[in-house]
Design an enzyme around this catalytic site. Sequence first.
Site, PDB file in Angstrom:
ATOM      1  N   GLU A  38     114.507 126.764  -3.411  1.00 11.98           N
ATOM      2  CA  GLU A  38     114.831 126.825  -1.855  1.00 11.98           C
ATOM      3  C   GLU A  38     115.750 128.049  -1.549  1.00 11.98           C
ATOM      4  OE1 GLU A  38     116.519 123.073  -0.836  1.00 11.98           O
ATOM      5  OE2 GLU A  38     114.614 122.001  -1.849  1.00 11.98           O
ATOM      6  N   GLU A  62     109.389 119.153  -4.436  1.00 11.63           N
ATOM      7  CA  GLU A  62     110.094 118.238  -3.822  1.00 11.63           C
ATOM      8  C   GLU A  62     109.662 117.445  -2.647  1.00 11.63           C
ATOM      9  OE1 GLU A  62     114.244 118.989  -3.353  1.00 11.63           O
ATOM     10  OE2 GLU A  62     114.531 120.343  -5.120  1.00 11.63           O
TER      11      GLU A  62
END
Length: 343
Positions: A179, A271
């Site tokens: 991320e 995720e």
Amino acid sequence: MINTNDQALFRVEPNLINPNAEDNAKRLMSYLCDIYGKRILTGQQIGVVTSPEVDIIYETTGKYPAVYGFDFMNYSPSRTERGSACSDTDIAIDWWNNGGIVTFCWHWNAPKDLVDELPDRNWDKGFYTNATTFDVKKAMDDESSEDYLLLIRDIDAISLQLLRLQEAGVPVLWRPLHEASGGWFWWGAKGAEPCVKLWKLMYDRMTNLHKLNHLIWVWNGQHADWYPGDEYVDIIGEDIYPPAQHYESQSERFRTAQSYSKKNKIIALSENGPIPDPDLMVRDQALWAWNCTWYGNFVYTEKDGRKQYSGEFTELAQLLKFYNHPFSVTRDEVPDLRSYPLR
């Protein structure tokens, strides 16, 4: 299940970026390529301190997920020097020995310069940008600096854990620096250039110095400007957290992830909060290779001192549908990957 026009997008050759990849990694990659576009591997992330999620999934569905997600966070040197302990490596070895697939991320606590202020900037939040003043650009710009050498120290510390997994024969879907483009983690706080340099440094050191040949490199930067290049990435992951009980296929994000590479790469939902509906994934041709539901209240709640499935984010009926759907693969369906055919 695959539209004729899209078939070519799901044809991925199992050629790992590490030319010296060991057979167990090659076998896992062969399996992933063989089922890509046909099935999705069910997955679940471990909790940081306790790990009831997988047991609760089993109690609720009668099945274990195929993929178990682990985190090297508490092996970070700036945490271990403050007393943190971790058993994720040992749990991961057991999981593999019981027929499951292993993925690791690393909430990398900054090597130094932790703010260490309660409640939200304590040292144990040191992977967040707002809890450290560590400057990744400054570190990467000066290879003789203390900061750069501390990055090396930390990479080497995690390499020791990865070496334990390699010695146990465990291939790892390895997802570091995740991320990054969001900027909320320190490795992404100074823009794409230092982060990409750090990715390449980590790949070079782990592959060429530490000879970690069991890794399948999963890049999860989530923006094209942060992509380090096809020669540094085996698989692309996207992390997506829609509102509770929203089960869209996330096809737009899937197509965006496909666009990062000039080659066909496997795309994974590395995720998630709510689990996308498998029928919608098939309908929209958003055929994620695996999912990995995040831990804690995404899975369970505690009532009368007992942890039980929550349903707050993915309702019980939706969870049961996912774990029993013909598109989904649970751990009992994973073949023996130690002897899976190479191709």
